[in-house]
Scaffold this motif. Structure first.
Motif, mmCIF file in Angstrom:
data_model
loop_
_atom_site.group_PDB
_atom_site.id
_atom_site.type_symbol
_atom_site.label_atom_id
_atom_site.label_comp_id
_atom_site.label_asym_id
_atom_site.label_seq_id
_atom_site.Cartn_x
_atom_site.Cartn_y
_atom_site.Cartn_z
ATOM 1 N N ALA A 529 42.826 51.511 56.517
ATOM 2 C CA ALA A 529 43.333 51.408 55.068
ATOM 3 C C ALA A 529 44.734 51.135 54.918
ATOM 4 O O ALA A 529 45.299 50.138 54.559
ATOM 5 N N GLY A 530 45.637 51.696 55.887
ATOM 6 C CA GLY A 530 46.851 51.564 55.721
ATOM 7 C C GLY A 530 47.557 49.947 56.302
ATOM 8 O O GLY A 530 48.181 49.203 55.778
ATOM 9 N N ALA A 531 46.663 49.844 57.400
ATOM 10 C CA ALA A 531 46.991 48.257 58.014
ATOM 11 C C ALA A 531 46.403 47.159 56.963
ATOM 12 O O ALA A 531 47.099 46.115 56.607
ATOM 13 N N TYR A 532 45.342 47.491 56.111
ATOM 14 C CA TYR A 532 44.933 46.351 55.055
ATOM 15 C C TYR A 532 45.822 46.381 54.015
ATOM 16 O O TYR A 532 46.164 45.411 53.498
ATOM 17 N N ARG A 533 46.696 47.406 53.697
ATOM 18 C CA ARG A 533 47.611 47.436 52.545
ATOM 19 C C ARG A 533 48.928 46.678 52.953
ATOM 20 O O ARG A 533 49.476 45.939 52.126
ATOM 21 N N ARG A 534 49.185 46.713 54.158
ATOM 22 C CA ARG A 534 50.305 45.907 54.637
ATOM 23 C C ARG A 534 49.966 44.553 54.854
ATOM 24 O O ARG A 534 51.171 43.839 55.197
ATOM 25 N N SER A 535 48.958 43.967 54.709
ATOM 26 C CA SER A 535 48.375 42.610 55.135
ATOM 27 C C SER A 535 49.093 41.944 54.034
ATOM 28 O O SER A 535 49.152 42.125 52.833
ATOM 29 N N LEU A 536 49.072 40.459 54.078
ATOM 30 C CA LEU A 536 49.518 39.453 53.169
ATOM 31 C C LEU A 536 48.698 39.402 51.882
ATOM 32 O O LEU A 536 49.295 38.916 50.913
ATOM 33 N N GLY A 537 47.474 39.139 52.292
ATOM 34 C CA GLY A 537 46.202 38.859 51.315
ATOM 35 C C GLY A 537 46.253 39.893 50.707
ATOM 36 O O GLY A 537 46.305 39.804 49.130
ATOM 37 N N TYR A 538 46.411 41.052 50.774
ATOM 38 C CA TYR A 538 46.321 42.459 49.972
ATOM 39 C C TYR A 538 47.691 42.251 48.799
ATOM 40 O O TYR A 538 47.764 42.642 47.728
ATOM 41 N N ARG A 539 49.039 42.021 49.564
ATOM 42 C CA ARG A 539 50.004 41.996 48.641
ATOM 43 C C ARG A 539 50.048 41.006 47.689
ATOM 44 O O ARG A 539 50.381 41.227 46.436
ATOM 45 N N LEU A 540 49.622 39.774 48.144
ATOM 46 C CA LEU A 540 49.532 38.721 46.887
ATOM 47 C C LEU A 540 48.427 39.103 45.977
ATOM 48 O O LEU A 540 48.663 38.572 44.720
ATOM 49 N N THR A 541 47.410 39.538 46.390
ATOM 50 C CA THR A 541 46.446 39.937 45.247
ATOM 51 C C THR A 541 46.881 40.965 44.362
ATOM 52 O O THR A 541 46.864 40.695 43.161
ATOM 53 N N ARG A 542 47.660 41.981 44.644
ATOM 54 C CA ARG A 542 48.129 42.923 44.101
ATOM 55 C C ARG A 542 49.272 42.197 42.821
ATOM 56 O O ARG A 542 49.319 42.714 41.677
ATOM 57 N N ARG A 543 50.153 41.307 43.464
ATOM 58 C CA ARG A 543 51.200 40.510 42.546
ATOM 59 C C ARG A 543 50.569 39.533 41.481
ATOM 60 O O ARG A 543 50.832 39.822 40.528
ATOM 61 N N LEU A 544 49.421 39.019 41.933
ATOM 62 C CA LEU A 544 48.677 38.320 41.087
ATOM 63 C C LEU A 544 47.893 39.006 39.974
ATOM 64 O O LEU A 544 47.627 38.515 38.723
ATOM 65 N N SER A 545 47.443 40.019 40.220
ATOM 66 C CA SER A 545 46.741 40.851 39.389
ATOM 67 C C SER A 545 47.554 41.613 38.483
ATOM 68 O O SER A 545 46.939 42.285 37.338
ATOM 69 N N ARG A 546 48.933 41.777 38.531
ATOM 70 C CA ARG A 546 49.631 42.662 37.594
ATOM 71 C C ARG A 546 49.922 41.937 36.365
ATOM 72 O O ARG A 546 49.766 42.396 35.292
ATOM 73 N N PRO A 547 50.190 40.437 36.046
ATOM 74 C CA PRO A 547 50.178 39.913 34.877
ATOM 75 C C PRO A 547 48.878 39.954 34.069
ATOM 76 O O PRO A 547 49.108 40.286 32.841
ATOM 77 N N ARG A 548 48.108 39.894 34.580
ATOM 78 C CA ARG A 548 46.529 40.152 34.144
ATOM 79 C C ARG A 548 46.735 41.666 33.439
ATOM 80 O O ARG A 548 45.838 41.503 32.326
ATOM 81 N N LYS A 549 46.834 42.546 34.177
ATOM 82 C CA LYS A 549 46.758 43.847 33.695
ATOM 83 C C LYS A 549 47.750 44.101 32.549
ATOM 84 O O LYS A 549 47.490 45.033 31.683
ATOM 85 N N VAL A 550 48.989 43.622 32.709
ATOM 86 C CA VAL A 550 49.697 43.696 31.330
ATOM 87 C C VAL A 550 49.296 43.062 30.138
ATOM 88 O O VAL A 550 49.547 43.601 29.200
#
Length: 560
Positions: A529-550
């Protein structure tokens, strides 16, 4: 030839072989404590105005009885201090001090009493004679037609199996010669009969003394012991009141002896009554006479065994004579039959050993109902009651009470006595939580269907004291076999507990291993789980999903 000394009383004569610094009355084992049964038997044998001789040490009440009732009485002792003390106590009594073999009576005696046997007639100053030689010397003191009462201890008596201490240590220093190496000593009733016959004596009747050789409280003839004795009688003969170190329960072992009709062979002690045949009567030559035939022929003679009791026994404070059809309390009681059935205490102990609570409840309920009736005896106990399946009966005569006590108090007294005896003997019972006799008493009263409290138990204890037989735990100790049985039972329980602990430890070890494996899998999952959180795809997905949440939160606020 007798010699008198200045220090001794005038009625004490030294005949040779006397022991100047030894006292038989102060020995560790002491003299056999003959009680009312022996006194009653001697009263019936006492010749009117005849000559009586006591050989060996005897209890003081018995000597006093003989000295008062006999026309001419004499005593033969080996102990000089005992002879002097007896001479001072009875100035009219002829006291001889010395060995039996050197005693010259001059004139024979009509009745010779040697209830302590022949072992204490020897002296340390000379080698001890064989038993048959001593018996021959003793028989020579009996006048023609006179009688001899001889006590003989049984080396294979039931009490030998009951005692935990070795038999050769019971008397301490007075056993300077080892006992048991004399081939002429009787090994059974038949040997005793042959020894009496070889000494020129005819056996009138032979009694078996019970319950032990230290304090006999019952004398039963061979005729009685050949039959099936009722439990009400054998239970009384088997009870013991001393605090000696026991290896087994005397009640159970002695009851088995009577049940298998071995009461004569395994008696702790024999008391033989024999007579010397007058010189005019010569037995037929080459004729073998058995013990039973000898007793039958003697019974037919005038003054033979027919006038002797079949049995005598003590129960409580009373003395009873056994008759062909029942028992009679002496001196002037009426004859009554011996009640049939099993002893209540034995029924309860057997039921407790099997944890048969239903039988205990049924019997105690019937006992409580019986005590509430007028026929119930409030002074009885579980050891003095028999039950035939339908009714209860008291073995001994009821005690005289000023007023009849409350049935609940009487029930508490009986059950408390049983509780004390049950706990003291170490028997198993199905109520392990009561640690005291009073607690167990209340439990038994509840099983009988009667509501009793501690106040009733206290009144029951006072009633027991008034009857003169208080039940206390200090009077009895568990036997060695009971302790071994208890140890084995605890060992079994401990083994079962250890086995259960072993099974639980096995399960615990297995579960600990499973827990270690689960923790390892959890750690691996966390690393993934820690390795998955550090991956590039996980970080891009988190950043793209923030405006939608706001935007969603703003829409909720505007719509709300």
């Amino acid at each position: 030839m007798s010699v008198r000394t200045n220090e001794a009383p005038g009625n004490v004569s030294l005949i040779g072989g006397e022991m100047l610094l030894w006292s038989d009355m102060s020995a560790v084992a002491g003299v056999t404590d003959w009680r009312d049964v022996a006194l009653e038997l001697i009263r019936r044998l006492m010749p009117a105005g005849g000559r009586v001789l006591l050989v060996g040490p005897h209890p003081q009440p018995l000597v006093d009885e003989v000295a008062e009732a006999a026309g001419t009485a004499a005593v033969l002792l080996r102990s000089y201090p005992d002879a002097c003390a007896l001479g001072e106590r009875h100035p009219d009594l002829a006291v001889y001090c010395g060995r039996l073999e050197v005693f010259d009576a001059g004139e024979p005696y009509d009745l010779v009493l040697a209830l302590d046997g022949l072992m204490r007639t020897h002296s340390a100053e000379a080698p001890a004679s064989a038993w048959r030689q001593s018996l021959a010397a003793l028989a020579g003191l009996v006048a023609p037609g006179g009688r001899l009462v001889l006590g003989v201890r049984n080396d294979l008596g039931v009490d030998r199996s009951l005692e935990a201490r070795p038999a050769d240590r019971e008397c301490g220093d007075d056993q300077w010669a080892p006992h048991g190496f004399d081939p002429s000593y009787p090994g059974g009733p038949d040997d005793l009969d042959r020894g009496l016959e070889a000494a020129g004596l005819n056996l009138l009747r032979c009694y078996a003394a019970y319950p032990d050789r230290q304090a006999p409280r019952a004398l039963m003839s061979r005729e009685v012991l050949r039959e099936d004795l009722p439990d009400a009688l054998t239970f009384t003969l088997s009870a013991r009141e001393d605090e000696r170190m026991l290896a087994a329960d005397p009640l159970r072992l002695t009851r088995l002896v009577f049940r298998h009709r071995l009461g004569d062979q395994l008696a702790p002690m024999w008391l033989a009554i024999a007579t010397r045949t007058p010189a005019t009567e010569k037995p037929p030559a080459e004729e073998t006479v058995t013990s039973s035939a000898t007793e039958v022929s003697a019974a037919e003679e005038p003054g033979g065994a027919a006038e002797l009791p079949l049995g005598l026994f003590e129960e409580g404070a009373g003395l009873y004579e056994l008759l062909p059809a029942g028992v009679r309390r002496l001196p002037d009681g009426e004859e009554r039959p011996i009640p049939g059935g099993r002893v209540v205490e034995e029924i309860l102990v057997d039921a407790c050993a099997r944890e048969d609570v239903a039988t205990v409840r049924e019997l105690l309920s019937a006992l409580a109902t019986w005590l509430e009736d007028e026929d119930g005896d409030p002074s009885a106990g579980t050891d003095s009651l028999v039950h035939d399946g339908a009714r209860f009966a008291a073995i001994a005569r009821p005690a005289d009470l000023p007023e009849r006590p409350d049935p609940k108090v009487a029930l508490c007294r009986i059950l408390r006595r049983f509780a004390v005896r049950l706990l003291a003997a170490g028997h198993h019972h199905p109520w392990p939580w009561p640690l005291e006799a009073d607690q167990l008493t209340l439990t038994l009263c509840a099983m009988a269907g009667r509501e009793c409290d501690q106040k009733d138990v206290d009144q029951a204890r006072k009633l027991d004291v008034e009857l003169g037989r208080p039940a206390e735990l200090t009077g009895h100790t568990p036997t060695y076999r009971d302790l071994l049985r208890g140890r084995d039972r605890l060992a079994d329980q401990l083994a079962a507990a250890l086995a259960r602990i072993a099974r639980l430890e096995t399960k615990l070890t297995y579960r600990e291993r499973e827990l270690v494996k689960t923790k390892a899998r959890l750690r691996r999952s966390r690393r993934k789980a820690g390795a998955y959180r550090r991956s590039l795809g996980y970080r891009l997905t988190r950043r793209l999903s923030r405006p939608r949440k706001v935007a969603r939160r703003v829409m909720r606020l505007l719509s709300g």
